[in-house]
Motif scaffolding. Structure first.
Motif, short mmCIF file in Angstrom:
data_model
loop_
_atom_site.label_atom_id
_atom_site.label_comp_id
_atom_site.label_asym_id
_atom_site.label_seq_id
_atom_site.Cartn_x
_atom_site.Cartn_y
_atom_site.Cartn_z
N SER A 9 -72.41 1.01 -24.24
CA SER A 9 -71.51 1.44 -25.33
C SER A 9 -72.31 2.02 -26.49
CB SER A 9 -70.69 0.26 -25.84
OG SER A 9 -69.69 -0.11 -24.93
N GLY A 21 -61.43 3.73 -30.04
CA GLY A 21 -61.06 4.20 -28.72
C GLY A 21 -59.60 4.00 -28.38
N HIS A 62 -61.88 6.51 -20.59
CA HIS A 62 -62.63 7.30 -21.57
C HIS A 62 -63.43 8.44 -20.95
CE1 HIS A 62 -61.83 4.76 -25.10
NE2 HIS A 62 -61.62 3.85 -24.16
N VAL A 63 -63.58 8.48 -19.62
CA VAL A 63 -64.39 9.53 -19.00
C VAL A 63 -63.72 10.27 -17.85
CG1 VAL A 63 -66.54 8.36 -19.64
CG2 VAL A 63 -65.59 8.02 -17.34
N CYS A 76 -58.78 10.39 -27.52
CA CYS A 76 -59.72 11.48 -27.29
C CYS A 76 -59.83 12.23 -28.61
CB CYS A 76 -59.19 12.39 -26.18
SG CYS A 76 -60.22 13.84 -25.84
N GLY A 100 -65.41 3.85 -30.03
CA GLY A 100 -65.02 3.54 -28.67
C GLY A 100 -64.24 2.25 -28.62
N ASP A 112 -64.75 11.31 -25.52
CA ASP A 112 -63.92 10.45 -24.67
C ASP A 112 -62.77 11.20 -23.99
OD1 ASP A 112 -65.57 8.32 -25.11
OD2 ASP A 112 -64.24 7.27 -26.48
N ALA A 144 -69.23 10.61 -24.30
CA ALA A 144 -68.48 9.39 -24.01
C ALA A 144 -69.05 8.22 -24.81
CB ALA A 144 -68.54 9.06 -22.52
N THR A 145 -68.15 7.43 -25.42
CA THR A 145 -68.58 6.23 -26.13
C THR A 145 -68.95 5.12 -25.15
OG1 THR A 145 -66.30 5.44 -26.35
CG2 THR A 145 -67.22 6.72 -28.19
N ALA A 186 -55.82 5.81 -24.41
CA ALA A 186 -57.17 5.95 -24.97
C ALA A 186 -57.21 7.18 -25.87
CB ALA A 186 -58.20 6.09 -23.85
N GLY A 207 -60.69 11.15 -21.49
CA GLY A 207 -60.30 10.14 -20.52
C GLY A 207 -59.21 10.54 -19.56
#
Length: 191
Positions: free
Chosen positions: A114, A169, A62-63, A15, A131, A30, A55-56, A13, A32
């Motif tokens: 989203s 993303g 992503h988080v 960032c 994202g 993001d 965060a997207t 992912a 992640g």
């Protein structure tokens, strides 16, 4: 505007760090899974201090890295169920973080919450962090709603200028114009 990006975790992912310039405050987008080490290296390399996390969407890739910071995560309330740490509700509209003017665009479909985040650099360039809604050559899974995803792509993202740089993303950057012309999921779609 300074934009730094890297891929992390088993799902690679992306960032991103957004700042006015090196040596200042930044927004981490993001953060992640397994992003901690490469994030620390990027912050040190560019002498950046994170002042906000965004965060997207709420999926762990992503988080998951947000919990390692002393900052709340800006996250759409519809995706709150996936993140247990402190958060700030993210709503559609203008948002100023780290001295940057961002435009939060609600793009439900991949997940109910989203969002995409658009910005215009002082140099004149435009970018949008999409994202898992729009990728180079494809679109995201509709974990939320297929019709919502299609509507978000058509009415929100394809309405952006062709020269807008898309920072997805996962995978490489692209532009709205390139995706409008060659993305199999978008060919023939009207904004």
């Amino acid at each position: 505007m300074l934009v730094v990006g890297f891929a992390a975790g088993p799902l690679r992912a992306n960032c991103y760090l957004l700042a006015q310039a090196a040596g200042g405050e930044c927004v981490v987008v993001d953060p992640g899974q397994d992003s901690g080490e490469p994030l620390a290296a990027a912050l040190a390399e560019h002498r950046l201090t994170p002042v906000a996390l965004l965060a997207t969407h709420g999926h762990p890739d992503h988080v998951a890295g947000a919990a390692g910071h002393d900052l709340p995560l800006h996250l759409h309330p519809a995706d709150r169920e996936w993140y247990e740490g402190p958060s700030v509700p993210l709503a559609e509209g203008p948002l100023e973080l780290a001295g940057l003017a961002l435009e939060v665009i609600s793009v439900p479909g991949h997940t109910p919450g989203s969002v995409a985040c658009a910005a215009t650099a002082s140099e004149g360039g435009r970018l949008v962090l999409t994202g898992d809604t729009l990728f180079a050559g494809s679109i995201g899974r509709a974990d939320g709603s297929g019709p919502d995803l299609e509507r978000s792509l058509r009415t929100k993202l394809l309405g952006l200028p062709d020269d807008t740089v898309v920072l997805p993303g996962h995978g490489p950057a692209t532009t709205i114009g390139r995706e409008r012309a060659s993305n199999p999921a978008l060919i023939g779609a009207e904004a």
